[in-house]
Design a protein around this motif. Structure first.
Motif, short mmCIF file in Angstrom:
data_model
loop_
_atom_site.label_atom_id
_atom_site.label_comp_id
_atom_site.label_asym_id
_atom_site.label_seq_id
_atom_site.Cartn_x
_atom_site.Cartn_y
_atom_site.Cartn_z
N PRO A 59 0.62 -0.69 -0.31
CA PRO A 59 -0.12 0.21 0.01
C PRO A 59 0.48 1.29 -0.33
O PRO A 59 2.07 0.95 0.39
CB PRO A 59 -0.78 0.10 1.30
CG PRO A 59 -0.48 -1.69 1.75
CD PRO A 59 0.60 -1.94 1.19
N THR A 60 0.29 1.78 -0.57
CA THR A 60 1.17 3.53 -1.18
C THR A 60 0.35 4.63 -1.07
O THR A 60 -1.20 4.34 -1.66
CB THR A 60 2.66 3.45 -1.51
OG1 THR A 60 2.76 4.23 -1.24
CG2 THR A 60 1.76 3.51 -3.41
N SER A 61 0.43 6.00 -1.30
CA SER A 61 0.02 7.13 -1.55
C SER A 61 -0.20 6.79 -3.54
O SER A 61 0.99 6.71 -3.98
CB SER A 61 0.73 7.61 -1.14
OG SER A 61 1.57 8.71 -1.67
N ALA A 62 -0.64 8.20 -3.54
CA ALA A 62 -0.98 8.14 -5.52
C ALA A 62 0.57 9.07 -5.37
O ALA A 62 1.31 8.47 -6.27
CB ALA A 62 -2.24 9.38 -5.83
N SER A 63 0.63 9.49 -4.66
CA SER A 63 2.01 10.58 -4.97
C SER A 63 2.97 9.26 -5.18
O SER A 63 3.95 9.79 -5.93
CB SER A 63 1.42 11.64 -3.97
OG SER A 63 2.32 11.24 -2.87
N THR A 64 3.06 9.05 -4.28
CA THR A 64 4.51 7.92 -3.81
C THR A 64 4.22 7.25 -4.96
O THR A 64 5.03 6.99 -6.00
CB THR A 64 4.59 6.85 -3.05
OG1 THR A 64 4.43 7.87 -1.95
CG2 THR A 64 5.77 6.51 -2.95
N LEU A 65 3.24 6.90 -5.93
CA LEU A 65 2.81 5.41 -7.27
C LEU A 65 3.58 6.87 -8.25
O LEU A 65 4.40 5.96 -8.96
CB LEU A 65 1.92 5.43 -7.59
CG LEU A 65 1.32 3.74 -6.53
CD1 LEU A 65 -0.48 3.49 -7.10
CD2 LEU A 65 1.85 2.74 -7.18
N ALA A 66 2.63 7.85 -7.88
CA ALA A 66 3.79 8.39 -9.50
C ALA A 66 5.22 8.60 -9.54
O ALA A 66 5.46 8.69 -10.31
CB ALA A 66 2.44 10.22 -9.35
N GLU A 67 5.39 9.01 -7.96
CA GLU A 67 6.90 9.03 -8.47
C GLU A 67 7.91 7.69 -8.83
O GLU A 67 8.51 7.82 -9.80
CB GLU A 67 7.59 9.72 -7.08
CG GLU A 67 9.03 10.18 -6.97
CD GLU A 67 9.88 10.90 -5.29
OE1 GLU A 67 10.60 10.48 -5.52
OE2 GLU A 67 8.39 11.33 -4.78
N ALA A 68 7.41 6.60 -8.18
CA ALA A 68 7.79 5.73 -8.54
C ALA A 68 8.06 4.80 -9.59
O ALA A 68 8.57 4.27 -10.07
CB ALA A 68 7.57 4.86 -6.94
N THR A 69 6.68 5.19 -9.89
CA THR A 69 6.67 4.68 -11.36
C THR A 69 6.86 5.82 -12.71
O THR A 69 6.41 5.82 -13.95
CB THR A 69 4.89 3.92 -12.42
OG1 THR A 69 4.01 5.54 -11.47
CG2 THR A 69 4.82 3.10 -10.72
N ALA A 70 7.40 7.16 -12.67
CA ALA A 70 8.06 7.83 -13.09
C ALA A 70 6.97 8.45 -13.69
O ALA A 70 7.17 9.06 -15.51
CB ALA A 70 9.56 7.22 -14.06
N MET A 71 5.44 7.95 -13.53
CA MET A 71 4.31 8.85 -14.76
C MET A 71 3.80 10.59 -13.51
O MET A 71 4.50 10.58 -12.52
CB MET A 71 3.22 8.15 -14.38
CG MET A 71 3.32 6.03 -14.95
SD MET A 71 1.94 5.47 -15.15
CE MET A 71 2.91 3.67 -14.46
N ASP A 72 3.40 10.71 -14.82
CA ASP A 72 2.40 11.96 -14.34
C ASP A 72 0.90 11.64 -13.13
O ASP A 72 0.83 10.77 -13.27
CB ASP A 72 2.08 13.35 -15.20
CG ASP A 72 1.47 12.79 -15.97
OD1 ASP A 72 -0.09 12.50 -15.61
OD2 ASP A 72 1.44 12.47 -17.48
N ARG A 73 0.94 12.97 -12.27
CA ARG A 73 0.13 12.15 -11.16
C ARG A 73 -1.47 11.96 -11.84
O ARG A 73 -2.22 11.35 -11.51
CB ARG A 73 -0.15 13.30 -10.13
CG ARG A 73 1.43 13.39 -9.22
CD ARG A 73 1.03 14.66 -8.11
NE ARG A 73 0.62 13.74 -6.82
CZ ARG A 73 0.64 14.91 -6.07
NH1 ARG A 73 0.81 15.96 -5.81
NH2 ARG A 73 0.05 13.94 -4.69
N SER A 74 -1.36 12.64 -12.60
CA SER A 74 -2.77 12.98 -13.14
C SER A 74 -2.86 11.78 -14.36
O SER A 74 -4.10 10.53 -14.26
CB SER A 74 -3.14 14.17 -14.22
OG SER A 74 -1.89 14.21 -15.66
N SER A 75 -2.32 11.20 -14.85
CA SER A 75 -2.36 9.47 -15.32
C SER A 75 -1.54 8.81 -14.30
O SER A 75 -3.25 7.40 -14.42
CB SER A 75 -0.60 9.56 -16.24
OG SER A 75 -0.42 10.27 -17.76
#
Length: 149
Positions: A59-75
């Motif tokens: 489990p993680t936050s959306a912002s951590t997911l965005a950073e970890a996967t190198a995707m922008d937050r909206s995607s």
């Protein structure tokens, strides 16, 4: 900067290494696309990348997911919404901070991920099945050094 000429032995070896790295990257990408399709053919490979990350790290936050996967937050947000609608991801309150929301895989998401990754892993394991332990250890160590670890 000292750049060796590509007509030297070292230069030719570096070119051959580059060819093999490109082949590995291409094969891995094709396998990732196939694995995503086996997970659920209605999602994009990028959505499966999120699923795999949650499967590996929890489990993680959306912002951590965005950073970890190198995707922008909206995607990430758009892909997470799709994964939630399909029943693969759910939102939970953080046990540490009730104001924070964590994203996690559902039981369905975990089971489907496991099944898909089993198929994917078989392809690579099949290639190393005939290697002895020393060859596998050497290859792993060299990749580790190459990747900067």
């Amino acid at each position: 900067m000292n750049i060796e000429r590509k007509d030297t032995l070292r230069g030719q070896l570096e070119l051959k290494l580059g060819e093999q790295l490109n082949a590995l990257i291409s094969a891995a990408h094709a396998l990732n696309v196939r694995t995503a399709a086996s997970f659920d053919s209605s999602i994009q490979p990028a959505a499966f990348h999120i699923v795999r990350w949650l499967y590996s790290y929890g489990p993680t936050s959306a912002s951590t997911l965005a950073e970890a996967t190198a995707m922008d937050r909206s995607s990430v947000s758009r892909l997470l919404k799709q994964l939630e609608i399909l029943g693969y991801v759910k939102r939970e309150d953080s046990p540490k901070d009730r104001r924070a929301i964590l994203l996690t895989l559902t039981d369905l998401g975990r089971h489907k991920t496991y099944d898909s990754l089993q198929d994917k892993e078989f392809v690579f394991y099949e290639r190393i099945a005939q290697w002895n332990n020393q060859q596998l250890e050497t290859f792993t160590q060299m990749l580790k050094e190459f990747n900067g670890f």
